[in-house]
Design an enzyme around this catalytic site. Structure first.
Site, short mmCIF file in Angstrom:
data_model
loop_
_atom_site.label_atom_id
_atom_site.label_comp_id
_atom_site.label_asym_id
_atom_site.label_seq_id
_atom_site.Cartn_x
_atom_site.Cartn_y
_atom_site.Cartn_z
N ASP A 226 1.05 10.24 5.23
CA ASP A 226 0.96 8.86 5.46
C ASP A 226 -0.33 8.73 4.75
O ASP A 226 -1.54 8.88 4.46
CB ASP A 226 0.63 9.12 6.53
CG ASP A 226 1.51 6.95 7.24
OD1 ASP A 226 1.58 5.81 5.86
OD2 ASP A 226 1.54 6.78 8.02
C1 BGC Z 1 2.24 2.68 7.77
C2 BGC Z 1 3.40 3.92 6.79
C3 BGC Z 1 3.93 3.28 5.40
C4 BGC Z 1 2.25 3.14 4.84
C5 BGC Z 1 1.90 2.61 3.27
C6 BGC Z 1 1.37 2.98 6.92
O1 BGC Z 1 -0.09 3.02 7.41
O2 BGC Z 1 1.92 3.88 8.93
O3 BGC Z 1 4.87 3.54 7.95
O4 BGC Z 1 4.57 3.62 4.74
O5 BGC Z 1 1.25 3.03 5.63
O6 BGC Z 1 2.28 1.62 3.47
#
Ligand code: BGC
Length: 832
Positions: A226
């Site tokens: 993530d």
């Molecule tokens: C989120 C993810 C997301 C990523 C990119 C993170 O903060 O938890 O679900 O895909 O950001 O935007």
């Protein structure tokens, strides 16, 4: 001919350690490095799941906004969700996106979870089946799915650090069970490792990545972190994380090269990561000389997108109550008998089509309930509208129709990027007032070269009166109205707030301004980061702020107006709900109540109009304490850009509301619902496997609406259930259920089969979903549906043996309309 794997391995082997390691961290926020030496082009990833955002996050790059995941799951319709996946693949291809960061298959452990709207269900079986359909559709269009967030990322409070303590059974039977079929059977191409820790180890370093995901389930794709969740060099690299996102910083790069040279990370581990990356690249068609897994998805015509989104929105609407008024169900509305309809509530005019955070996309248009109903009811029906009350204390983003470019070029604003010495380094002409830039201000303008961003516009009000003009953002905001500085303020986030909060509900300041109809007032907003170094110092490199504007009026007057309109109408449709500032990534909800005075609005309207239909526009459960006092309640979720057209079709009876609740809806705050608040950095899943419906059973109380509930426009009798006496241990039992449509309209019934095990040797939920299928039948018709019940659904995780086990003896299978409404029973045993 040499096989694909041999080709990929050869290409990996041709690269130096440095070149290999370089590929394992993103090149920027949304893309990966190309490697021309091996024919690898740049790969692009993008959020997901309610649309494909693309690399730009604003109105210039609009995205078809599909119903949010709770709405998709509420359809209980895998064919439909697979089609939505195909639509998303076409969108992704159109935007140059190779991998969609979706679906989100964390569970609805608690309705307070901020990303509840972004997940499918409380139930792992429903989640896995809907999630697998989404993945199949997407990947059939040649676009990779990245299922997330692995694992136990079911709430937002302290999400970057929280250590989720979850027992092995709950982990296997619920949280991992949602991912397993998507990996094993749908063959997902990528998985995102979560921010949180699980039982003491952070997810990006967790042994489950290698032992469960890759070895046990046979996952051959890429595990990416993530965003900013990769925190170490060796532990993460040795654990099975393949890709650090975003880049170009992060804990790998030179440090990983040194760790390999120092013998602390085997080079074979790096090779395996690169191989996985090339496999993904090959699948999506990003590797020269290798055919993609499937031909790329072709674009959909706009009308086809609209029709699909309209049908899908309606298919997810859940009619939870439909009382009789004057001897007939309140819905569908009796169109010929309608002379005057009051369409009320804050979400009637401003539809909420999606939740907040990374799931946010900018739809090309949104049909509000008011617009949809006006168009459907036509000129013969008088439609009155009043907002009634507000659903937020915050000012909305300034509406485009009120903003005019300083150069006289029409609606919009001019954005100027200023260097530290005040010179203008770049400009954008924009048709929106919410601004977000990630990584840079465009290909030619790095963040570091910009010290301030200015927005210039002319505000033209449609009516005389007092308006509120404001700005939101984290940093220094200076608002100038005419030639007067209205404020010059330095904003802070609450302590401990998540960075996403700075984007979804940033600190806001506003001032009253007197505006006269038609007069133009020059307005300038200057936004600077704290400190002196410009935007280049920020990590993550995110710049996000808004210009805000709304009429200043009081709820009290608007409420009276709404009640008066309701009293004079033949029917009142009240659209209540939340906003993306209430339901968002980055924070959990602290209340399930509808924000503002919306409950009061509903009660007051219901008191003057017996034909009051309430439409609930939220992505997650809210409390509906007045439900018994109104004629009908339709849960519409965050249904995407075709909300209003779908709603009009359903309320007028052109289509039935097809949904069934994918999660129990509570009747009160807190009660038996698991907490999302960690204590001492830990969030203990004390309830273990007992989530949702069964939490109510255990407490001996009732929720507002049970899992699986939903009415449709016809009625059904359940006639007969057959189940084989024996199920093979690795097999499926085919259960048949015969139902009859006893109403006067054709309809679709979601036939649900639940399993239970009286006198079980292990703790079990009272009953659990074991399978489902839809029956479609005309009035009076009987149909038989076949429902596959896998033996695995009846198994439990044996914590002593660390393996699945099946208790010998019989399992009760019941078929019915919802968790609480079971009509037929049969028995099956698993052959042991
Ligand atoms: C989120 C993810 C997301 C990523 C990119 C993170 O903060 O938890 O679900 O895909 O950001 O935007």
């Amino acid at each position: 001919m040499r096989g694909l794997e041999a080709v990929l391995r050869e290409r990996v082997a041709s690269l130096s350690l440095e070149r290999k390691v370089r590929l394992l961290t993103g090149a920027d926020f949304w893309s990966l490095y190309p490697e021309p030496a091996i024919g690898l082009r740049r790969l692009v990833v993008s959020d997901g799941p309610a649309g494909v955002r693309g690399e730009r996050w604003d109105e210039r790059d609009p995205s078809a906004n599909v119903p949010s995941p709770t709405a998709l799951a509420a359809s209980w319709d895998e064919t439909r969700v697979e089609r939505i996946g195909r639509l998303l693949a076409a969108e992704a291809r159109g935007k140059g996106v190779d991998v969609l960061l979706a679906p989100t298959v964390n569970l609805h452990r608690s309705p307070y979870g901020g990303r509840h709207f972004e997940c499918f269900s409380e139930d792992p079986l429903l989640t896995a089946r809907i999630g697998a359909a989404y993945v199949r559709g997407l990947q059939a269009g040649g676009v990779g799915a990245c299922v997330k967030h692995f694992v136990a990322n079911d709430s937002e409070t302290d999400r970057l650090t929280v250590d989720v303590r979850v027992d092995e059974r709950a982990l296997r039977e619920r949280y991992l069970a949602a991912f397993e079929p998507i990996v094993r059977h749908a063959g997902v191409w990528a998985v995102m490792a979560a921010y949180n820790a699980v039982n003491g180890t952070t997810a990006t370093e967790h042994p489950m990545l290698a032992e469960v995901l890759k070895d046990e389930w046979g996952f051959d794709g890429v595990v990416m972190s993530d965003w900013y969740a990769a925190r170490s060099t060796e532990p993460a690299a040795n654990a099975g994380l393949d890709l650090v996102m975003p880049g170009p910083g992060g804990p790998w790069g030179d440090r990983l090269v040194a760790a390999v040279r120092g013998g602390r990370v085997p080079e074979a581990a790096v090779d395996d990561k690169v191989l996985r990356l090339l496999r993904l690249a090959a699948r999506v068609g990003a590797l020269d000389g290798v055919d993609p897994a499937v031909p790329p998805a072709a674009p959909w015509p706009d009308e086809q997108v609209a029709a699909e989104l309209r049908e899908s929105a309606a298919a997810g609407f859940v009619l939870v109550r439909n009382a009789e008024v004057d001897g007939a169900p309140a819905l569908p509305l009796d169109r010929p008998g309608l002379g005057r309809v009051a369409v009320l509530g804050p979400n009637a005019g401003v539809a909420r089509t999606l939740g907040g955070g990374s799931a946010t996309v900018f739809p090309p248009y949104v049909v509000s309930p008011l617009q949809g109903l006006r168009a459907a009811l036509g000129p013969g029906v008088r439609v009155d509208h009043a907002r009634g009350v507000r659903n937020s204390d915050r000012l909305p983003v300034a509406p485009l129709a009120l903003l005019h470019r300083p150069d006289g070029g029409g609606e919009g604003v001019e954005v100027r990027f200023l260097a530290a010495d005040g010179t203008v380094r770049g400009r954008e002409l924009r048709t929106g007032a919410a601004f977000t830039w990630l990584s840079g201000f465009g290909p030619e303008l790095p963040m570091a070269e910009v010290a301030a961003v200015e927005v210039h516009t002319r505000v033209r009000a449609p009516a005389n009166g007092t308006w509120r003009l404001g700005a939101s953002g984290l940093g220094i905001l200076r608002l100038t109205v005419g030639d007067q500085v209205a404020f010059d303020t330095d904003t802070e986030l609450p302590e401990g707030a998540d960075p996403v909060e700075a984007m979804m509900r940033p600190p806001q300041q506003s001032v009253p301004v007197e505006l006269r109809a038609g007069e133009e007032v020059p307005v300038a907003l200057c936004y600077r980061p704290k400190g002196t170094g410009g935007f280049g110092e920020a990590e993550p490199a995110v710049v996000s702020f808004q210009l805000n504007l709304a009429r200043q009026d009081s709820d009290a007057d608007e409420l009276e107006r709404a009640v008066a309109l309701a009293a004079a109408a033949d029917a009142a449709v009240v659209v209540v709900g939340t906003t993306e500032e209430v339901e968002s990534e980055g924070f959990d909800r602290d209340s399930l109540a509808l924000p503002g005075r919306q409950d009061e609005l509903v009660r007051r309207v219901a008191a003057v109009n017996p034909r009051t239909v309430v439409v609930v526009n939220s992505g997650a459960p809210v409390l509906l304490g007045w439900a018994d006092a109104v004629a009908a309640v339709l849960v519409a979720w965050f249904p995407g850009q075709e909300f209003g057209t779908a709603l009009a079709e359903v309320l007028c009876g052109d289509r039935e509301p097809g949904g069934r609740l994918p999660t129990v809806w509570p009747a009160a705050e807190h009660g038996h619902l698991p907490s999302t608040w960690p204590a001492g950095g830990r969030l203990v899943y004390e309830e273990s496997i007992h989530v949702g419906n069964c939490a109510y059973d255990r407490a001996g109380t009732e929720p507002a609406f049970y899992f699986g509930h939903g009415l449709g426009y016809t009625t059904w009798d359940y006639l007969d259930l057959t189940a084989p006496p024996q199920i093979e241990p690795d097999g499926d039992a085919v259960v048949t259920v015969r139902v009859r449509n006893t109403g006067t309209r054709p309809g679709r019934e979601v036939v649900q089969v639940y399993a239970s095990r009286p006198d079980s040797a292990v703790q079990r939920p009272t009953r659990w979903l074991a399978g489902f299928a839809a029956a479609t039948a005309g009035p009076g018709q009987e149909v038989t549906v076949e429902i596959a019940v896998a033996a695995r659904t009846l198994a439990h995780w044996d914590v002593g043996a660390h393996a699945w086990a099946v208790e010998p003896g019989g399992y009760r299978l019941t078929a019915g309309r919802s968790y609480a409404d079971q009509r037929l029973t049969a028995w099956s045993a698993v052959r042991t």
